[in-house]
Design an enzyme around this catalytic site. Structure first.
Site, PDB file in Angstrom:
ATOM      1  N   ASP A 112      -5.874 -18.339 -72.065  1.00 43.22           N
ATOM      2  CA  ASP A 112      -6.798 -17.359 -71.513  1.00 43.22           C
ATOM      3  C   ASP A 112      -8.185 -17.601 -72.072  1.00 43.22           C
ATOM      4  O   ASP A 112      -8.365 -18.397 -72.985  1.00 43.22           O
ATOM      5  CB  ASP A 112      -6.334 -15.949 -71.903  1.00 43.22           C
ATOM      6  CG  ASP A 112      -5.172 -15.504 -71.034  1.00 43.22           C
ATOM      7  OD1 ASP A 112      -4.894 -16.183 -70.040  1.00 43.22           O
ATOM      8  OD2 ASP A 112      -4.556 -14.475 -71.364  1.00 43.22           O
TER       9      ASP A 112
ATOM     10  N   LYS B 277     -10.036 -15.366 -67.092  1.00 48.35           N
ATOM     11  CA  LYS B 277     -11.320 -15.002 -66.479  1.00 48.35           C
ATOM     12  C   LYS B 277     -12.453 -15.435 -67.390  1.00 48.35           C
ATOM     13  O   LYS B 277     -12.484 -15.084 -68.554  1.00 48.35           O
ATOM     14  CB  LYS B 277     -11.407 -13.476 -66.341  1.00 48.35           C
ATOM     15  CG  LYS B 277     -10.715 -12.950 -65.142  1.00 48.35           C
ATOM     16  CD  LYS B 277     -11.016 -11.475 -64.990  1.00 48.35           C
ATOM     17  CE  LYS B 277      -9.798 -10.774 -64.425  1.00 48.35           C
ATOM     18  NZ  LYS B 277      -9.615  -9.433 -64.856  1.00 48.35           N
TER      19      LYS B 277
ATOM     20  N   MET C 272      -9.319  -2.530 -72.240  1.00 51.52           N
ATOM     21  CA  MET C 272     -10.079  -2.778 -71.001  1.00 51.52           C
ATOM     22  C   MET C 272     -10.613  -1.477 -70.420  1.00 51.52           C
ATOM     23  O   MET C 272     -10.576  -1.271 -69.206  1.00 51.52           O
ATOM     24  CB  MET C 272      -9.180  -3.484 -69.960  1.00 51.52           C
ATOM     25  CG  MET C 272      -8.672  -4.829 -70.430  1.00 51.52           C
ATOM     26  SD  MET C 272      -7.522  -5.600 -69.276  1.00 51.52           S
ATOM     27  CE  MET C 272      -5.981  -4.842 -69.773  1.00 51.52           C
TER      28      MET C 272
END
Ligand code: SAH
Length: 270
Positions: free
Chosen positions: A50, A72, A187
Site C-alpha cells: 500500500d 492510493k 479515515m
C-alpha cells in the site's frame, strides 16, 4: 460446534513458494514492525504494498525482491481491489513467495479480509502476520491509553468511510455515544463534523476530550487536543497532515502528553 486446531498465523521466516502472506507493516516506523514482518519482507520475491506513510520498511527488502505499489497515491488512480486480488493469485500460482504489505494490521480497515477470501476461493495458501494497528499506536504516540480503569471500559474501532466515501450506515451511535468507551476513528478526518454531530446527538457530552493524532510515530507527528463540541472547527483550523486517527473519550483527556521539543509549543490556545 467445530473445534479448530490449525492457525492462520504465519510461521517461519518467509512465505513458502506459492504462498501469500498478508503482512502488517505497523503505523510507519520500521521499529514497530514485528520480527516476522521484517523477515517476510527480506525473504519475499514479490511485495505488493500500500501507499505506506514511510518507505523505511520497504528498505528491508533485498535487491532481488520486486516491489509493486498498489495503494492510493496522490496523482495515481488506485489499483482496483479485484486487480490486486488477481495479481496476488497469479504471482502465487507461478511459485513466488508473495507478501501483501499493509499499513498497521492487515485485518483492521485494510481489506485483508477481502484478499483472504479471494485467495481462499482461488485455492491459494495464505497466512497472516498481524501488525501494530494505528488504532492503538496512534493514541499511544499521544500518551493516550485507550482503556483506563474507571474511564474507558470499552474501545470501538470505526471507519469514517465506507466504499463510497460516506460515513458507514450500520454504525450504532447509541453504543458509540456511551460515556465510558473510547472511540478510535480511522479515515475520519474529512467526516469529523458528522461523527461529532452523531455522537453529541447520542448523548456524549460536548466537553468529551478528543485527540486527533497525525503521522503518529513518524517525523512531523502532531496532535490536536480538543473537545467533541469544538473538534470540527479546531481540527480544520489546524490543517493537519495525514494519516490521522481521531480518538474520542475521557481517556483522551488524561494529562499524559509528551513534552514538546524545545522551541515548539505543546499547546496552542484557541
Ligand atoms: N490497517 C491500518 C489502517 C488502514 S486505514 C491499521 O491497522 O492501522 C488508514 C487509516 O489508519 C488512516 O486514515 C488513519 O486513520 C490511520 N493511520 C494509519 N497510520 C497512521 C499513523 N501513522 N498515524 C495516524 N493515523 C494512522
Amino acid at each position: 460446534m467445530v473445534l479448530e486446531y490449525g492457525s492462520r498465523l504465519a510461521s517461519g521466516d518467509a512465505p513458502a513458494p506459492g504462498e501469500v502472506w498478508l503482512v502488517g507493516a505497523g503505523p510507519g516506523d520500521p521499529g514497530l514492525l514485528t520480527l516476522r514482518a521484517a523477515s517476510a519482507i527480506r525473504g519475499a520475491d514479490l511485495i505488493l504494498h500500500d501507499a505506506l506513510p514511510e518507505r523505511g520498511v520497504l528498505r528491508l527488502a533485498g535487491p532481488a525482491t520486486r516491489l509493486e505499489a498498489v495503494g492510493k497515491r496522490r496523482g495515481h488512480a488506485p489499483v482496483p481491489q479485484a486487480e490486486i486480488n488477481a495479481r496476488l493469485i497469479a504471482a502465487a500460482r507461478v511459485g513466488f513467495r508473495v507478501v501483501r504489505l499493509k499499513g498497521g494490521d492487515p485485518f483492521v480497515f485494510g481489506r485483508g479480509g477481502e484478499e483472504a477470501l479471494a485467495l481462499t476461493a482461488a485455492g491459494v495458501p495464505w497466512r497472516v502476520v498481524p501488525g501494530v494497528t494505528a488504532g492503538t499506536a496512534a493514541p499511544a504516540a499521544a500518551g493516550i491509553p485507550i482503556t483506563h480503569r474507571g474511564l474507558a471500559s470499552a474501545v470501538t474501532f470505526m471507519t469514517g468511510h465506507d466504499e463510497t466515501g460516506a460515513l458507514p450506515d450500520g454504525l450504532d451511535w447509541e453504543v458509540l455515544g456511551r460515556a465510558d468507551g473510547t472511540v478510535a476513528a480511522f479515515m475520519a478526518l474529512s467526516r469529523l463534523d458528522e461523527v461529532a454531530v452523531r455522537l453529541l446527538a447520542a448523548g456524549r457530552d460536548a466537553a468529551t476530550p478528543v485527540a486527533v493524532i497525525a503521522r503518529a510515530g513518524l517525523p512531523g507527528q502532531v496532535a490536536v487536543r480538543t473537545t467533541l463540541g469544538r473538534c470540527t472547527l479546531e481540527t480544520r483550523r489546524a490543517g493537519l497532515p495525514t494519516p490521522a486517527l481521531v480518538v474520542i473519550g475521557a481517556a483522551a483527556g488524561l494529562p499524559l502528553a509528551a513534552e514538546a521539543p524545545s522551541g515548539r509549543t505543546a499547546a496552542v490556545a484557541s
